[in-house]
Each structure stands twice: as C-alpha cells, then as structure tokens.
Design an enzyme around this catalytic site. Structure first.
Site, PDB file in Angstrom:
ATOM      1  N   ASN A  64      -5.019  -6.658  -6.445  1.00 60.05           N
ATOM      2  CA  ASN A  64      -3.335  -6.699  -6.465  1.00 60.05           C
ATOM      3  C   ASN A  64      -3.016  -8.169  -5.440  1.00 60.05           C
ATOM      4  O   ASN A  64      -2.177  -8.848  -5.871  1.00 60.05           O
ATOM      5  CB  ASN A  64      -2.681  -5.622  -5.425  1.00 60.05           C
ATOM      6  CG  ASN A  64      -2.906  -5.356  -4.096  1.00 60.05           C
ATOM      7  OD1 ASN A  64      -4.170  -5.780  -3.655  1.00 60.05           O
ATOM      8  ND2 ASN A  64      -2.162  -4.837  -3.299  1.00 60.05           N
ATOM      9  N   CYS A  91       0.483  -3.046  -1.148  1.00 62.82           N
ATOM     10  CA  CYS A  91       0.350  -2.007   0.018  1.00 62.82           C
ATOM     11  C   CYS A  91       1.425  -2.148   0.847  1.00 62.82           C
ATOM     12  O   CYS A  91       1.841  -1.273   1.415  1.00 62.82           O
ATOM     13  CB  CYS A  91      -0.835  -2.438   0.980  1.00 62.82           C
ATOM     14  SG  CYS A  91      -2.425  -2.935   0.219  1.00 62.82           S
ATOM     15  N   GLU A 150      -8.277  -1.562   5.091  1.00 64.56           N
ATOM     16  CA  GLU A 150      -6.838  -1.681   4.830  1.00 64.56           C
ATOM     17  C   GLU A 150      -6.456  -0.821   3.792  1.00 64.56           C
ATOM     18  O   GLU A 150      -6.797  -1.063   2.769  1.00 64.56           O
ATOM     19  CB  GLU A 150      -6.752  -3.093   4.761  1.00 64.56           C
ATOM     20  CG  GLU A 150      -5.556  -3.961   4.933  1.00 64.56           C
ATOM     21  CD  GLU A 150      -5.230  -3.263   6.435  1.00 64.56           C
ATOM     22  OE1 GLU A 150      -4.343  -2.577   6.465  1.00 64.56           O
ATOM     23  OE2 GLU A 150      -5.848  -3.842   7.359  1.00 64.56           O
ATOM     24  N   GLU A 168      -6.345  -7.493   9.993  1.00 64.59           N
ATOM     25  CA  GLU A 168      -7.040  -8.665   9.174  1.00 64.59           C
ATOM     26  C   GLU A 168      -6.182 -10.099   9.742  1.00 64.59           C
ATOM     27  O   GLU A 168      -5.222  -9.886  10.563  1.00 64.59           O
ATOM     28  CB  GLU A 168      -6.620  -8.657   7.792  1.00 64.59           C
ATOM     29  CG  GLU A 168      -7.217  -7.197   7.306  1.00 64.59           C
ATOM     30  CD  GLU A 168      -7.961  -7.172   6.191  1.00 64.59           C
ATOM     31  OE1 GLU A 168      -9.135  -7.872   6.125  1.00 64.59           O
ATOM     32  OE2 GLU A 168      -7.502  -6.623   5.186  1.00 64.59           O
ATOM     33  N   GLY A 178      -8.121  -0.982  -0.155  1.00 64.12           N
ATOM     34  CA  GLY A 178      -8.114  -0.223  -1.327  1.00 64.12           C
ATOM     35  C   GLY A 178      -7.493   1.113  -0.942  1.00 64.12           C
ATOM     36  O   GLY A 178      -6.785   1.103   0.044  1.00 64.12           O
TER      37      GLY A 178
HETATM   38  C1  UN1 Z   1      -1.013  -6.258   0.175  1.00 66.08           C
HETATM   39  O1  UN1 Z   1       0.022  -5.783  -0.001  1.00 66.08           O
HETATM   40  O2  UN1 Z   1      -2.197  -5.666  -0.191  1.00 66.08           O
HETATM   41  O3  UN1 Z   1       2.943  -9.250   3.263  1.00 66.08           O
HETATM   42  C2  UN1 Z   1      -1.123  -7.509   1.015  1.00 66.08           C
HETATM   43  C3  UN1 Z   1       2.745  -9.217   1.952  1.00 66.08           C
HETATM   44  C4  UN1 Z   1       1.704 -10.136   1.685  1.00 66.08           C
HETATM   45  C5  UN1 Z   1       0.464  -9.610   1.710  1.00 66.08           C
HETATM   46  C6  UN1 Z   1       0.272  -8.198   1.052  1.00 66.08           C
HETATM   47  N1  UN1 Z   1       1.512 -11.337   2.375  1.00 66.08           N
HETATM   48  O4  UN1 Z   1       3.080  -8.580   1.415  1.00 66.08           O
END
Ligand code: UN1
Length: 499
Positions: A152, A284, A250, A463, A228
């Site tokens: 993603n 995510c 994560e 992270e 993942g």
């Molecule tokens: C993710 O959703 O896997 O804040 C990372 C955010 C991005 C990073 C997302 N800077 O949505």
C-alpha cells in the site's frame, strides 16, 4: 515484450536459482503487465543474507556522517526521479498520481531526516559514581536486518524501514509485497545510483511463505521489520522468537474520526472523504469508523452521501480520477463479503458493490461505500476491511464515545473534530492509539515523529522519528577508568548516609 526483473544480491542482478517467475499486473487494467519477477526460495535468501553479511564490516565502520552523505545523495536522486517513480507506482499499485507523489515524497523526507542523523545518532554521557572514571552509552549497529514490506506504500514504507537501519550501520535484505515488486526494484536501483555500496541492500522477491519465512528463520538475520496483516505479524513474531530476533510489527487499524456536535462540518467532511476514501481506503491509517454526534448526524450523512456520489472511480493516472482501484480481485471479493455482512448489520447509504462498468471492467474496483446506524460491536465496525468502506456510528455522550473509540482490538490512529479545547485534550488523553489528531483526519503522519500503534496494531515499537533509531541500534555502555587503580563500583565509594 514483458520486462523481466531480478533479485539484487551483493550488487548483482540475478534470477531466482529455480528460474521461476511471477507476474505483476496493474490493478487498474489487468492486461497492463508490469513485469516478470523472480519467484525466489530459500537458497536465494541464503545468498542475499551472505551478501548483506559480507557488506556489514565496511558499512558499519564507515563513519556515520559519511553514511549520511550517501543518504543525502539518495534523497536528491529520489527527488530527481520523483515523477517517474510516482507514475510507476500508480500503474503498479493503483493509487492516484498525487498520492503516489506523496508516497515518494515521504521516502525523500525520511532520507533527508535520517541523513542528518548521521551527524547525531546521539548517545548518552553520564557522570560516573567513581572519581577518574568516564561513563557513556553509544549506539552500535546490530547486523543484517530483514525488511518485509506491504504493497500500500510501496516506496515510503521500505524507505522508512531502510534509511534508519542504514544510518545506524546495518545492512539489509528486503522482500517486497508480490503486488508491487517493480516499485521496490526501481527504488533500490535509485539507491545504487545515489552511491549505496554493493551488498548493503539486497532484494529478494517472491512469496511470504517461501522468501518471508526464510528471512525470518535465518540465524544471521538479527532484526525483522514487518508491516502487514496482524495474523502474519503474530506468525513472524512466533517464528522469530526461535532465533531471538528483535521484531518490529506494524499491523492493522480500525481508525475512528469522531465528529462532535460543535465540529466545523465542512472541514470534517473534507477530512472524512480524504481519510476514508484516499488510497481507496487501503491505508493502515484509513478512517473506517465515523463516530458522529446525533445532533449533526443526519446533516453530516446527507452531505457525505452527496460528496461520495461525485467521486470518480478510475485509473489513477487519469487526472479526473478521485479513487483508484483496490489492489487485486481477491481484495474486491473480501470487501464485497464485508459489504454483504454490512447489509445485514446496518443501513447501506451508498456503494456496496464492485465497480465493473466501461473502463473499469479490466481492473479491480470497488464503489466507495457508507453504512449508517452501525452498532459499535458490529463486524464492519470491528474488523479491518482495508477498502473504501466507512461505518457511521451515532453517539450522544462523551464517555460512551471514548468507550466506542477504544472498543476495537487495534490502536493506530484516532481523530476528533471539535471546537472545544477541553474535549480535544481529553481525546488525546483517553483515545487509546499511537497517533492522535485534532481537527484533522486519521492520515497524514510526518516522517520525523514516531509512527505506530497500541494493542493489536503492533508490538510496542515505532517507525521513523527518533524511535526508529532505538529499534535499529544496540546500546553499548562504556566505562573508561583512568584512575590507575582498582575501583569497585557500588563498593569503593563513600556513601553519604554512612558519613
Ligand atoms: C500506512 O497506512 O500504511 O499517515 C502508512 C499516513 C501516511 C502513512 C500511512 N503518512 O497515512
């Protein structure tokens, strides 16, 4: 002619030992073949780990400011190729071009930030309890790190794992998601163009079952960083325990935006559209729960429906497109099965179906979908769908809102829209999550603050930011006694209480 891509082992591009390959296609149009990639197995991982091990002494002993200079150069090379890499990303992963540019920019940001860390990597100095003795703690590299990345954020996530690992002096083996290997291969080519020495980063493409497990099981890989699915995270953590690896996970999210009765509704609407349907809901950090005060609920839902009805689905390279495809047909099926569950559990406002009309027929598309009158414990309000589906949960009471926010197993990102400063600070205190937003949606984390979540979103690590340095380095406490005599700590000292 379909282009064939290979693994990167110690500076050489090589096919899988077995010669097997797999294909990556565009989710916007399955006839658009991106390339053939090495379908690797244990022996390929073995070669990559050996190469990373061989590269470790020189890389870890290079002064960190020099490693930083290489990262500065890499940041510039990435910036020069931003447009090309973004277009490849849109083609291979599907997100609309402005978002792909944001993904690449996040990698550039992390490169600059971590490059600067080459001149810091702060340790600690403390006064010793003994005279004529010096005490400090320094950061040391750990060794070979294994990096397993999702599709993603095909460039940002590898970058935010890799650059802190590299500035700390580690070398790496990366396995990219099989839906987006071209993005990773091109990204790594640019790292080499920026001057990264051979063997410092190695790439092995292939399945999680073969390549991922071989990396996780390898005794010479000391660290695993994975983003993942939560189930995969648990499996990785369990396997990695056998070789006592350090593991950063994560994982999922079920992120809420709370819209209180005093919220600026226009701002909240803009933010919901962006947080729930940006990246087709495949972040995510995507907002999949909209917890809305009853007093503004009907107005909000009505206006949201109107906004969502206007969203244009299509190829992310097309400027008219608001929402791109989801990653593949399996994702379409999974989202459709949740939409079916949602129809039983709640009221469907809009969407709810795969989109297959006209130009969308050759891709993997799902209509932006909203459910209302969703019970907080409904499956669509509890489980991560990872698609363009938002569930509206009406509320009236603040304490109930806090309970609902915290009622899911995940704890990545939370957001509150209100004009009430007291509620804003209460949300920061009481919403159980690693990222908290006020008057801003759930997405938009920046490269220099810790990123990650509580509960089943991870295993306590973070992270980027300074937190990434903690994860990718080992502390060594150093004592230098220049008294010329035996001084026994805790014993040969005068205690104030005994005087
Ligand atoms: C993710 O959703 O896997 O804040 C990372 C955010 C991005 C990073 C997302 N800077 O949505």
């Amino acid at each position: 002619m379909t282009k064939t891509y290979q693994n990167l082992i110690g500076g050489d591009w090589k096919s899988a030992d077995s010669g097997a390959t797999f294909t990556s296609v565009s989710p916007a149009n399955h006839d658009d073949v991106i390339g053939e990639f090495a379908s690797s197995s244990t022996s390929d991982v073995e070669a990559a780990v050996s190469a990373a091990k061989r590269a470790f002494p020189a890389w870890s002993q290079m002064p960190a400011p020099k490693r930083g200079e290489i990262l500065f150069r890499i940041a510039r090379v990435l910036a020069e190729h931003k447009e090309e890499l973004s277009k490849l990303m849109t083609r291979e992963m599907g997100k609309v071009l402005p978002e792909a540019r944001g993904d690449v920019q996040e990698a550039i940001d992390v490169a600059y930030y971590m490059a600067g860390e080459g001149r810091r990597l702060f340790g600690q100095t403390v006064p010793s309890e003994m005279p004529d003795k010096f005490a400090m703690a320094i950061r040391r590299p750990i060794g070979v790190v294994g990096i397993i990345t999702p599709w993603n954020f095909p460039v940002a996530i590898p970058a935010w794992k890799l650059f802190p690992a590299l500035i700390c002096g580690n070398t790496a083996v990366i396995k990219p998601a099989s839906d987006t290997p071209a993005c990773l291969v091109r990204f790594v080519e640019l790292l080499l163009e920026g001057g990264l020495p051979e063997g410092v980063v190695n790439v092995v493409t292939g399945s999680g079952g073969e390549v991922g497990n071989a990396i996780v099981d390898h005794p010479d890989v000391r660290v695993i960083s994975f983003t993942g699915h939560t189930d995969t995270g648990v499996e990785i953590s369990t396997r990695a325990a056998k070789t006592l690896k350090r593991v950063s996970l994560e994982l999922g999210g079920k992120n809420p935006i709370v819209i209180w009765e005093d919220a600026d509704l226009d701002l909240a609407l803009d933010s919901v559209v962006w947080s729930s349907f940006g990246t087709s809901g495949q972040r995510c950090t995507a907002a999949s729960r909209l917890i809305v005060h009853r007093n503004v609920h009907d107005d909000f839902v009505h206006r949201l429906q109107q906004r969502v009805a206007k969203l244009v689905l299509g190829d992310g390279l097309d400027e008219a497109t608001d929402v791109g495809p989801v990653i593949n047909d399996a994702a379409v099926e999974r989202i459709a099965s949740y939409a079916a569950i949602g129809r039983d559990e709640a009221d469907l406002v809009i969407g709810g179906e795969p989109a297959r009309d006209g130009k969308l027929a050759k891709g993997s598309f799902f209509q932006p979908t909203i459910f209302t009158e969703v019970k907080p414990d409904a499956r669509i309000a509890q489980e991560e769908i990872f698609g363009p589906v938002a569930s509206v949960i009406p509320v009236t009471d603040w304490d109930e809102t806090v309970r609902i926010v915290n009622s899911v197993k995940y704890g990545l990102s939370t957001s509150l829209f209100t004009q009430d400063i007291n509620l804003a600070f209460r949300s920061i205190r009481d919403f159980d999550s690693g990222l908290g937003y006020v008057n801003h949606g759930t997405i938009g984390a920046e490269a220099h603050l810790p990123f990650g979540g509580t509960k089943a979103t991870g295993n306590g690590h973070r992270e980027v930011g300074q937190a990434a340095l903690e994860f990718f380095s080992e502390w060594k406490s150093v004592y230098v006694d220049y008294s010329g005599k035996l001084q026994r700590a805790q014993i040969d000292t005068t205690f104030i209480d005994e005087q």
